[in-house]
Design a protein around this motif. Structure first.
Motif, PDB file in Angstrom:
ATOM      1  N   ASP A 131      18.625 172.825  36.178  1.00  0.00           N
ATOM      2  CA  ASP A 131      19.934 172.754  35.522  1.00  0.00           C
ATOM      3  C   ASP A 131      20.903 173.757  36.134  1.00  0.00           C
ATOM      4  O   ASP A 131      22.087 173.467  36.302  1.00  0.00           O
ATOM      5  CB  ASP A 131      19.813 173.003  34.015  1.00  0.00           C
ATOM      6  CG  ASP A 131      19.183 171.833  33.275  1.00  0.00           C
ATOM      7  OD1 ASP A 131      19.138 170.714  33.841  1.00  0.00           O
ATOM      8  OD2 ASP A 131      18.723 172.049  32.140  1.00  0.00           O
ATOM      9  N   ASN A 132      20.415 174.938  36.470  1.00  0.00           N
ATOM     10  CA  ASN A 132      21.259 175.951  37.112  1.00  0.00           C
ATOM     11  C   ASN A 132      21.730 175.460  38.480  1.00  0.00           C
ATOM     12  O   ASN A 132      22.890 175.645  38.850  1.00  0.00           O
ATOM     13  CB  ASN A 132      20.508 177.269  37.285  1.00  0.00           C
ATOM     14  CG  ASN A 132      20.199 177.939  35.979  1.00  0.00           C
ATOM     15  OD1 ASN A 132      19.843 177.284  35.005  1.00  0.00           O
ATOM     16  ND2 ASN A 132      20.310 179.245  35.939  1.00  0.00           N
ATOM     17  N   LEU A 133      20.829 174.847  39.240  1.00  0.00           N
ATOM     18  CA  LEU A 133      21.184 174.344  40.567  1.00  0.00           C
ATOM     19  C   LEU A 133      22.202 173.214  40.465  1.00  0.00           C
ATOM     20  O   LEU A 133      23.145 173.138  41.263  1.00  0.00           O
ATOM     21  CB  LEU A 133      19.936 173.862  41.305  1.00  0.00           C
ATOM     22  CG  LEU A 133      18.904 174.934  41.625  1.00  0.00           C
ATOM     23  CD1 LEU A 133      17.674 174.302  42.262  1.00  0.00           C
ATOM     24  CD2 LEU A 133      19.497 175.997  42.525  1.00  0.00           C
ATOM     25  N   ARG A 134      22.029 172.353  39.480  1.00  0.00           N
ATOM     26  CA  ARG A 134      22.968 171.251  39.300  1.00  0.00           C
ATOM     27  C   ARG A 134      24.349 171.768  38.900  1.00  0.00           C
ATOM     28  O   ARG A 134      25.368 171.267  39.368  1.00  0.00           O
ATOM     29  CB  ARG A 134      22.440 170.258  38.270  1.00  0.00           C
ATOM     30  CG  ARG A 134      21.188 169.522  38.760  1.00  0.00           C
ATOM     31  CD  ARG A 134      20.668 168.525  37.748  1.00  0.00           C
ATOM     32  NE  ARG A 134      21.628 167.493  37.453  1.00  0.00           N
ATOM     33  CZ  ARG A 134      21.855 166.430  38.236  1.00  0.00           C
ATOM     34  NH1 ARG A 134      21.172 166.283  39.350  1.00  0.00           N
ATOM     35  NH2 ARG A 134      22.760 165.537  37.904  1.00  0.00           N
ATOM     36  N   ASP A 136      26.201 182.671  45.863  1.00  0.00           N
ATOM     37  CA  ASP A 136      26.031 183.682  44.811  1.00  0.00           C
ATOM     38  C   ASP A 136      26.523 183.191  43.457  1.00  0.00           C
ATOM     39  O   ASP A 136      26.431 183.899  42.462  1.00  0.00           O
ATOM     40  CB  ASP A 136      26.702 184.990  45.188  1.00  0.00           C
ATOM     41  CG  ASP A 136      28.201 184.882  45.316  1.00  0.00           C
ATOM     42  OD1 ASP A 136      28.871 185.904  45.155  1.00  0.00           O
ATOM     43  OD2 ASP A 136      28.713 183.782  45.593  1.00  0.00           O
ATOM     44  N   TRP A 137      27.038 181.956  43.382  1.00  0.00           N
ATOM     45  CA  TRP A 137      27.428 181.376  42.092  1.00  0.00           C
ATOM     46  C   TRP A 137      26.225 180.905  41.303  1.00  0.00           C
ATOM     47  O   TRP A 137      26.326 180.688  40.096  1.00  0.00           O
ATOM     48  CB  TRP A 137      28.324 180.172  42.284  1.00  0.00           C
ATOM     49  CG  TRP A 137      29.646 180.415  42.909  1.00  0.00           C
ATOM     50  CD1 TRP A 137      30.180 181.601  43.350  1.00  0.00           C
ATOM     51  CD2 TRP A 137      30.626 179.427  43.176  1.00  0.00           C
ATOM     52  NE1 TRP A 137      31.407 181.391  43.889  1.00  0.00           N
ATOM     53  CE2 TRP A 137      31.717 180.067  43.794  1.00  0.00           C
ATOM     54  CE3 TRP A 137      30.671 178.061  42.969  1.00  0.00           C
ATOM     55  CZ2 TRP A 137      32.849 179.380  44.186  1.00  0.00           C
ATOM     56  CZ3 TRP A 137      31.797 177.376  43.368  1.00  0.00           C
ATOM     57  CH2 TRP A 137      32.879 178.028  43.966  1.00  0.00           C
ATOM     58  N   ILE A 138      25.091 180.713  41.963  1.00  0.00           N
ATOM     59  CA  ILE A 138      23.909 180.203  41.275  1.00  0.00           C
ATOM     60  C   ILE A 138      23.489 181.229  40.227  1.00  0.00           C
ATOM     61  O   ILE A 138      23.278 182.395  40.533  1.00  0.00           O
ATOM     62  CB  ILE A 138      22.761 179.931  42.265  1.00  0.00           C
ATOM     63  CG1 ILE A 138      23.196 178.903  43.305  1.00  0.00           C
ATOM     64  CG2 ILE A 138      21.518 179.455  41.510  1.00  0.00           C
ATOM     65  CD1 ILE A 138      22.206 178.710  44.432  1.00  0.00           C
ATOM     66  N   LEU A 175      35.353 172.010  46.530  1.00  0.00           N
ATOM     67  CA  LEU A 175      35.635 171.336  47.792  1.00  0.00           C
ATOM     68  C   LEU A 175      36.675 170.234  47.623  1.00  0.00           C
ATOM     69  O   LEU A 175      37.571 170.070  48.450  1.00  0.00           O
ATOM     70  CB  LEU A 175      34.346 170.772  48.392  1.00  0.00           C
ATOM     71  CG  LEU A 175      33.346 171.810  48.896  1.00  0.00           C
ATOM     72  CD1 LEU A 175      32.039 171.123  49.290  1.00  0.00           C
ATOM     73  CD2 LEU A 175      33.916 172.605  50.057  1.00  0.00           C
ATOM     74  N   LEU A 176      36.557 169.473  46.544  1.00  0.00           N
ATOM     75  CA  LEU A 176      37.529 168.410  46.295  1.00  0.00           C
ATOM     76  C   LEU A 176      38.912 168.958  45.986  1.00  0.00           C
ATOM     77  O   LEU A 176      39.925 168.391  46.386  1.00  0.00           O
ATOM     78  CB  LEU A 176      37.036 167.502  45.175  1.00  0.00           C
ATOM     79  CG  LEU A 176      35.807 166.659  45.499  1.00  0.00           C
ATOM     80  CD1 LEU A 176      35.347 165.908  44.268  1.00  0.00           C
ATOM     81  CD2 LEU A 176      36.076 165.708  46.648  1.00  0.00           C
ATOM     82  N   GLU A 184      27.705 171.141  41.115  1.00  0.00           N
ATOM     83  CA  GLU A 184      28.908 170.538  40.533  1.00  0.00           C
ATOM     84  C   GLU A 184      30.126 171.418  40.782  1.00  0.00           C
ATOM     85  O   GLU A 184      31.192 170.928  41.178  1.00  0.00           O
ATOM     86  CB  GLU A 184      28.712 170.314  39.034  1.00  0.00           C
ATOM     87  CG  GLU A 184      29.889 169.656  38.372  1.00  0.00           C
ATOM     88  CD  GLU A 184      29.671 169.385  36.894  1.00  0.00           C
ATOM     89  OE1 GLU A 184      30.576 168.806  36.279  1.00  0.00           O
ATOM     90  OE2 GLU A 184      28.597 169.741  36.370  1.00  0.00           O
ATOM     91  N   ALA A 185      29.986 172.727  40.573  1.00  0.00           N
ATOM     92  CA  ALA A 185      31.094 173.655  40.821  1.00  0.00           C
ATOM     93  C   ALA A 185      31.493 173.647  42.297  1.00  0.00           C
ATOM     94  O   ALA A 185      32.684 173.701  42.626  1.00  0.00           O
ATOM     95  CB  ALA A 185      30.702 175.062  40.379  1.00  0.00           C
ATOM     96  N   LEU A 186      30.523 173.560  43.179  1.00  0.00           N
ATOM     97  CA  LEU A 186      30.806 173.515  44.609  1.00  0.00           C
ATOM     98  C   LEU A 186      31.596 172.265  44.974  1.00  0.00           C
ATOM     99  O   LEU A 186      32.618 172.336  45.664  1.00  0.00           O
ATOM    100  CB  LEU A 186      29.501 173.572  45.408  1.00  0.00           C
ATOM    101  CG  LEU A 186      29.645 173.398  46.920  1.00  0.00           C
ATOM    102  CD1 LEU A 186      30.518 174.485  47.515  1.00  0.00           C
ATOM    103  CD2 LEU A 186      28.272 173.375  47.565  1.00  0.00           C
TER     104      LEU A 186
END
Length: 60
Positions: free
Chosen positions: A43-46, A15-17, A56-57, A50-52
């Motif tokens: 661009d939205n998917l990228r 739901d962050w997309i 995770l890191l 990146e946020a994901l």
């Protein structure tokens, strides 16, 4: 191999997309164009990916 926590974080992050910047239509799994107006949402998917990865890191 992904842990259960990582899998759940990925599921929770869908739901962050962001909505399409042109018409507000939400992303549907597998789409790279807005299903409503056809605007490229790569661009939205990228930005989401990146946020994901950052999340995770940060949690590992």
């Amino acid at each position: 191999m992904a842990t259960e926590q990582q899998i759940q974080q990925a599921i929770d992050s869908l739901d962050w997309i962001q909505s399409c910047p042109t018409c507000g239509m939400r992303y549907c799994v597998g789409d790279y164009e807005c299903p409503h107006c056809g605007t490229d949402i790569d661009d939205n998917l990228r930005a989401w990916a990146e946020a994901l990865v950052d999340r995770l890191l940060a949690d590992s």
